[in-house]
Design a protein around this motif. Structure first.
Motif, short mmCIF file in Angstrom:
data_model
loop_
_atom_site.label_atom_id
_atom_site.label_comp_id
_atom_site.label_asym_id
_atom_site.label_seq_id
_atom_site.Cartn_x
_atom_site.Cartn_y
_atom_site.Cartn_z
N SER A 2 3.25 -1.59 -5.16
CA SER A 2 3.63 -2.89 -5.72
C SER A 2 5.03 -3.28 -5.26
O SER A 2 5.28 -4.44 -4.90
CB SER A 2 3.56 -2.84 -7.25
OG SER A 2 2.25 -2.59 -7.69
N SER A 35 0.84 -1.19 0.00
CA SER A 35 0.00 0.00 0.00
C SER A 35 0.88 1.24 0.00
O SER A 35 2.03 1.20 0.43
CB SER A 35 -0.93 0.01 1.23
OG SER A 35 -1.86 1.07 1.16
N VAL A 64 -2.56 -3.22 -3.09
CA VAL A 64 -2.36 -4.16 -4.20
C VAL A 64 -1.86 -5.49 -3.67
O VAL A 64 -1.06 -5.55 -2.73
CB VAL A 64 -1.36 -3.59 -5.22
CG1 VAL A 64 -0.01 -3.26 -4.59
CG2 VAL A 64 -1.18 -4.51 -6.42
N ALA A 69 -5.77 -4.81 -7.50
CA ALA A 69 -5.52 -3.59 -6.74
C ALA A 69 -6.76 -2.73 -6.63
O ALA A 69 -7.71 -2.85 -7.41
CB ALA A 69 -4.40 -2.79 -7.39
N LEU A 90 0.41 3.39 -6.94
CA LEU A 90 0.27 1.95 -7.18
C LEU A 90 1.61 1.31 -7.51
O LEU A 90 1.89 0.17 -7.09
CB LEU A 90 -0.73 1.71 -8.31
CG LEU A 90 -1.09 0.25 -8.61
CD1 LEU A 90 -1.47 -0.51 -7.36
CD2 LEU A 90 -2.21 0.18 -9.65
#
Length: 330
Positions: A305, A161, A176, A233, A301
């Motif tokens: 990841s 996150s 995600v 996600a 994002l």
């Protein structure tokens, strides 16, 4: 700001994991129904209620999004979240009835060494209920929730996150579960593809490798059939968005996966990104404001990841993939 999706006001995260199963569930619970949409890419998605998230569909807002392990069996997790929401009196009102609207996506983690001999009924409904009941502002990362059994081509995957604030003051966050067919790291190095976007050493502070590795462009992929991977996600914002704007936010956010994982969106993946708006503040501008929001969501994002892989711990099974920390240290 805690660098978590829960920096976005109006939502909470709940997680439930089963160590023996080597799988789990992550639930995004909205305090009030949130405008949402979705973008699905890759050849092997597993999803629930994504059609109603299309801009032209009738339902305007949803109560929760569920990310789960378990492949198609994991779709049951949304039913558990729905049951918890129903107990709270939540849901789309139709006469005297209320129907909680819960969207979701799953990833494949059925051959990671965990005990999947669950008998007649898979455990994901109960895991979904437990995740919803545990929802709060704290978010554990790594081998937890939907990321518990996740893997990448060469390292243990996990749950990540991150959050950010745009120039206009809009808050955006991402969560995600990274179970990609590809890799989060460059070649054989421990450097993350997302390194240019890292903030405050959140995934090791190693930056980009120098010199650039000769094997950087070599494909690293799991040898698995379609649908046996998938990165799923949710990105969220406190801005007010229409469903059409939320859809475009999800589209832009997908670029974050492309900045953090290589390859991505292959026929072997089922990559899915949900976008939700809790509507706490007006968007500064419907065009440039949305562009800024989407750009921030993509970078959040990407960072989330990398954090997912960085924070993961290896599963305690023979032949399990090493975690990033096992191979490259802290």
């Amino acid at each position: 700001m805690r660098n978590l999706i829960t920096d976005v006001p109006g939502l909470r995260i709940g997680q439930a994991s089963d160590a023996a199963l080597a799988s789990g569930v992550t639930a995004v619970i909205f305090d009030q129904p949130a405008v949402a949409s979705v973008d699905v890419r890759g050849g092997g998605p597993g999803t629930r209620e994504t059609d109603l998230l299309l801009p032209e569909k009738t339902v305007a807002a949803i109560d929760a999004v569920v990310l789960s392990g378990g492949s198609a069996f994991g779709l049951d997790a949304a039913a558990g979240v729905q049951a918890w929401l129903a107990e709270q009196g939540r849901g789309f009102a139709i006469g005297a009835a209320r129907v909680p609207i819960v969207a979701g996506a799953v990833l494949f983690d059925l051959i990671n060494g965990g005990d999947k001999a669950w008998g007649r009924f898979p455990p994901y409904r109960e895991l979904g209920y437990a995740a919803a009941a545990a929802a709060g502002c704290d978010v554990a990362l790594g081998t937890v929730g939907a990321g518990y059994g996740a893997t990448t081509a060469d390292l243990k995957g996990g749950l990540g996150s991150a959050s950010a604030v745009t120039e206009s003051g809009d808050i955006v966050g991402a969560i995600v579960a990274v179970n990609a067919v590809g890799s989060a790291t460059i070649g054989a190095s421990g450097h993350f593809w997302a390194a240019p976007f890292e903030l405050n050493g959140e995934f090791g502070g190693r930056g980009l490798p120098a010199p650039w590795p000769a094997d950087a462009n070599r494909l690293k992929m799991k040898g698995a059939p379609p649908g046996a991977n998938t990165t799923i996600a949710v990105v969220a914002t406190d801005a007010m968005l229409t469903k059409s704007e939320a859809r475009h936010l999800a589209v832009m956010a997908q670029d974050g996966l492309a900045r953090a994982l290589f390859p991505i969106h292959t026929p072997l993946d089922g990559d899915t990104v949900f976008a939700a708006a809790t509507g706490r503040r007006a968007l500064s501008d419907p065009v440039y404001g949305l562009a800024r929001l989407g750009s921030a969501a993509a970078l959040a994002l990407a960072r989330a990841s990398a954090r997912a892989v960085f924070a993961a711990t290896a599963l305690p099974f023979e032949g399990a993939l090493p975690a990033w920390r096992d191979r490259f240290g802290a």
